[in-house]
Design an enzyme around this catalytic site. Structure first.
Site, PDB file in Angstrom:
ATOM      1  N   LYS A 162       0.842  -1.207   0.000  1.00 52.87           N
ATOM      2  CA  LYS A 162       0.000   0.000   0.000  1.00 52.87           C
ATOM      3  C   LYS A 162       0.873   1.251   0.000  1.00 52.87           C
ATOM      4  O   LYS A 162       0.596   2.221  -0.715  1.00 52.87           O
ATOM      5  CB  LYS A 162      -0.948  -0.030   1.215  1.00 52.87           C
ATOM      6  CG  LYS A 162      -2.000  -1.136   1.109  1.00 52.87           C
ATOM      7  CD  LYS A 162      -2.796  -1.380   2.390  1.00 52.87           C
ATOM      8  CE  LYS A 162      -3.707  -2.588   2.230  1.00 52.87           C
ATOM      9  NZ  LYS A 162      -4.482  -2.925   3.442  1.00 52.87           N
TER      10      LYS A 162
ATOM     11  N   GLN B 275      -4.445  -1.799   9.687  1.00 52.54           N
ATOM     12  CA  GLN B 275      -4.389  -3.124   9.068  1.00 52.54           C
ATOM     13  C   GLN B 275      -4.933  -4.184  10.031  1.00 52.54           C
ATOM     14  O   GLN B 275      -4.573  -4.220  11.207  1.00 52.54           O
ATOM     15  CB  GLN B 275      -2.928  -3.444   8.669  1.00 52.54           C
ATOM     16  CG  GLN B 275      -2.759  -4.721   7.866  1.00 52.54           C
ATOM     17  CD  GLN B 275      -3.418  -4.673   6.486  1.00 52.54           C
ATOM     18  OE1 GLN B 275      -3.551  -3.612   5.881  1.00 52.54           O
ATOM     19  NE2 GLN B 275      -3.833  -5.818   5.975  1.00 52.54           N
TER      20      GLN B 275
ATOM     21  N   ASP C 148     -10.881   2.557   4.231  1.00 50.54           N
ATOM     22  CA  ASP C 148     -11.145   1.113   4.136  1.00 50.54           C
ATOM     23  C   ASP C 148     -12.651   0.843   4.008  1.00 50.54           C
ATOM     24  O   ASP C 148     -13.050  -0.271   3.661  1.00 50.54           O
ATOM     25  CB  ASP C 148     -10.657   0.408   5.415  1.00 50.54           C
ATOM     26  CG  ASP C 148      -9.343  -0.328   5.216  1.00 50.54           C
ATOM     27  OD1 ASP C 148      -9.065  -0.738   4.079  1.00 50.54           O
ATOM     28  OD2 ASP C 148      -8.616  -0.496   6.215  1.00 50.54           O
TER      29      ASP C 148
HETATM   30  N1  GUN Z   1      -6.881  -7.161   6.339  1.00 50.34           N
HETATM   31  C1  GUN Z   1      -7.262  -7.883   5.266  1.00 50.34           C
HETATM   32  N2  GUN Z   1      -7.767  -7.080   4.306  1.00 50.34           N
HETATM   33  C2  GUN Z   1      -7.720  -5.829   4.795  1.00 50.34           C
HETATM   34  C3  GUN Z   1      -8.086  -4.555   4.266  1.00 50.34           C
HETATM   35  O1  GUN Z   1      -8.607  -4.408   3.157  1.00 50.34           O
HETATM   36  N3  GUN Z   1      -7.863  -3.492   5.079  1.00 50.34           N
HETATM   37  C4  GUN Z   1      -7.315  -3.624   6.307  1.00 50.34           C
HETATM   38  N4  GUN Z   1      -7.143  -2.523   7.030  1.00 50.34           N
HETATM   39  N5  GUN Z   1      -6.962  -4.771   6.829  1.00 50.34           N
HETATM   40  C5  GUN Z   1      -7.163  -5.876   6.065  1.00 50.34           C
END
Ligand code: GUN
Length: 289
Positions: free
Chosen positions: A51, A95, A118
């Site tokens: 990211k 995350q 998100d």
């Molecule tokens: N863990 C698995 N997929 C995601 C996501 O799209 N965003 C976040 N913050 N954590 C995750």
């Protein structure tokens, strides 16, 4: 035919970069995404690093907030409050998963909905359900983009989503049932208590496999000509140098010959998820212009 998420994501990243360059030219704010990671989970670290790299590619400012596994829930809430109040930050993510001593739902609800790129906050999930403009959770958003870019017909199709997570399966099922494009499918949401799963899945025109079980979907469950979207990314231990191989939820080699379209793993849904987060971050800054 392969749904090439890697290629499409690169095209979208290029478009985002142009939008960021135009913002810079116009003297507007450069988008700033912050990513918070708690602890040392290998997969989570890889995702967050991807990211941050994507931010660099499109010209966003990024902050990588690394917190110790042992951080208290209260201290994490304070970090979130700082980001909520930091006007330089347009959007941020925490995350997941979080360590067991932290209440994930409480953390999700602490993020300001305006910065929740998100799309996990209940307000944003509610808006998605109502078809209002909001931050759509990155994986379902990425899948919708992929269907759109390949002009895949969805109206009136039978779509089966396997897996009902808050992050993928549930929002995916809602988006695909909307009176929109992509959408207008007749959606069936299958999960661990579903009976006769094979009967249901084998009638589907579009299958979204998002249950997190390596190579779960086999050729006998797939109708000839189906569109198969594989959301799985499971690390399966092996004797390779890395010590693992990434497997999707689909037994690709036997399923692919039956499909009209299929996403590979890696290079399918994964890169689309990352680019969707970038799209949401651009939307966050545009809203505050
Ligand atoms: N863990 C698995 N997929 C995601 C996501 O799209 N965003 C976040 N913050 N954590 C995750």
């Amino acid at each position: 035919m392969l749904l090439d998420g890697k290629k499409v994501s690169q095209e979208i990243l290029e478009e985002i970069k142009l939008a960021v360059d135009a913002r810079k030219q116009a003297g507007k704010k450069v988008p700033h995404l912050a990513a918070v990671i708690v602890g040392n989970d290998g997969a989570s670290k890889t995702y967050v690093e991807s990211k941050i790299r994507a931010c660099e590619k499109v010209g966003f400012i990024s902050s990588h907030v690394k917190l110790d596994e042992s951080i208290s829930e209260q201290a994490l809430l304070s970090e979130i409050e700082k980001l909520n109040n930091d006007a330089s930050v347009d959007g941020f993510i925490i995350q997941l998963p979080l360590p067991k001593h932290i209440n994930e739902q409480k953390i999700i609800e602490a993020v300001s909905p305006q910065k929740d790129v998100d799309g996990f906050h209940p307000i944003n999930v509610g808006k998605l359900c109502l078809g209002m403009k909001t931050f759509v959770s990155a994986t379902p958003f990425g899948i919708m983009q992929l269907l759109k870019r390949y002009k895949i017909e969805t109206a009136g199709k039978n779509c089966v989503v396997i897996g009902r997570s808050n992050i993928v399966g549930s929002p995916m099922s809602i988006l695909l049932s909307k009176n929109d494009y992509p959408g207008n499918c007749t959606v069936t949401l299958c999960h661990s208590k579903t009976q006769n799963l094979k009967d249901i899945v084998s009638k589907a025109d579009i299958i979204v496999a998002a249950l997190g079980k390596a190579e779960f979907l086999t050729a006998d469950m797939v109708k000839q000509g189906a569109v198969v979207i594989d959301v799985g990314i499971t690390r399966v231990s092996d004797n390779s140098a890395k010590g693992y191989t990434i497997k999707g939820d689909v037994k690709f080699d036997e399923v692919a010959p039956k499909c009209s379209y299929i996403t590979p793993v890696p290079g399918g849904v994964g890169p689309m998820t990352i680019v969707s987060l970038m799209m949401n971050t651009l939307q966050a800054v545009e809203v505050s212009d």
